[in-house]
Design a protein around this motif. Structure first.
Motif, short mmCIF file in Angstrom:
data_model
loop_
_atom_site.label_atom_id
_atom_site.label_comp_id
_atom_site.label_asym_id
_atom_site.label_seq_id
_atom_site.Cartn_x
_atom_site.Cartn_y
_atom_site.Cartn_z
N SER A 291 0.84 -1.19 0.00
CA SER A 291 0.00 0.00 0.00
C SER A 291 0.87 1.24 0.00
O SER A 291 2.08 1.18 0.24
N ASN B 73 -3.06 -6.51 -3.78
CA ASN B 73 -3.65 -6.97 -5.03
C ASN B 73 -2.59 -7.02 -6.14
O ASN B 73 -1.45 -6.58 -5.96
N ASP B 74 -2.98 -7.57 -7.27
CA ASP B 74 -2.05 -7.72 -8.40
C ASP B 74 -1.55 -6.36 -8.91
O ASP B 74 -0.43 -6.26 -9.39
N ARG B 75 -2.37 -5.34 -8.79
CA ARG B 75 -1.96 -4.01 -9.24
C ARG B 75 -0.74 -3.53 -8.45
O ARG B 75 0.22 -3.03 -9.02
N TRP B 76 -0.78 -3.72 -7.12
CA TRP B 76 0.36 -3.32 -6.29
C TRP B 76 1.58 -4.17 -6.57
O TRP B 76 2.71 -3.69 -6.65
N ARG B 77 1.37 -5.46 -6.73
CA ARG B 77 2.49 -6.37 -7.02
C ARG B 77 3.17 -5.96 -8.32
O ARG B 77 4.39 -5.84 -8.39
N THR B 78 2.38 -5.71 -9.35
CA THR B 78 2.91 -5.29 -10.65
C THR B 78 3.63 -3.95 -10.53
O THR B 78 4.71 -3.76 -11.10
N ARG B 79 3.05 -3.04 -9.78
CA ARG B 79 3.67 -1.72 -9.59
C ARG B 79 5.06 -1.85 -8.97
O ARG B 79 6.02 -1.22 -9.42
N ARG C 54 7.58 -3.54 -11.47
CA ARG C 54 8.03 -2.58 -12.49
C ARG C 54 9.02 -1.57 -11.91
O ARG C 54 9.99 -1.19 -12.56
#
Length: 172
Positions: A121, A151-157, A160
């Motif tokens: 977060s 969530n996957d959005r945070w993991r991807t962020r 990257r």
């Protein structure tokens, strides 16, 4: 005495106490463990309403226990809550209990390990940790491992960010 430990419940409790007749209200102690939303990354159009709601919930408390000096400052300076009503008790960890249960490191990997633990977060600011690890020039270079729910959005962020800072192969 009423104790509120969940930031999501403080406002509801404050509202319920506000409706009680004078003299019937219990003392309220609240634990603040998350950043003041109105001072963070909320959209600008929402900050005023959020600030009013957060100030309302903390004003309803007789005492507030924050988990860090930084959070205490946000409550006192950012929301205008009297400093003498806000104390700090940091989250604690028993390092000896963790060490006793730790697994032996993989004999084939001599790289230092930097571990970050927390939910994925904005408040945990793992981006800064990634940036800091990327600045380390020692050999062998450390591995950064982040453990936490998200969530996957945070993991991807985070993946990257690590790749853009040159941590490919050193970030888990």
């Amino acid at each position: 005495l009423l104790f509120s430990a969940g930031n999501q419940m403080h406002w509801h409790i404050a509202r319920a106490l506000h409706r009680l007749p004078p003299g019937a209200r219990p003392r309220l102690l609240g634990r603040a463990s998350n950043a003041v939303v109105a001072l963070g990354h909320a959209p600008a159009w929402a900050r005023g309403a959020i600030r009013a709601q957060e100030a309302f919930q903390y004003r309803a408390m007789d005492r507030v226990v924050a988990v860090s000096e930084e959070l205490r400052g946000q409550i006192v300076d950012g929301l205008g809550i009297a400093g003498e009503r806000v104390s700090v008790i940091p989250n604690g960890i028993d390092a000896s209990a963790l060490a006793a249960g730790a697994e032996a490191p993989d004999e084939g990997d001599e790289r230092p390990l930097i571990l970050g633990i927390g939910r994925l977060s904005v408040q945990k600011d793992f981006e800064t940790l990634i940036d800091a690890v990327a600045l380390i020039t020692r050999n062998p270079a450390p591995v950064l491992r982040i453990l936490g729910r998200g969530n996957d959005r945070w993991r991807t962020r985070l993946l990257r960010r690590a790749e853009s800072r040159g941590l490919t192969g050193r970030f888990e």
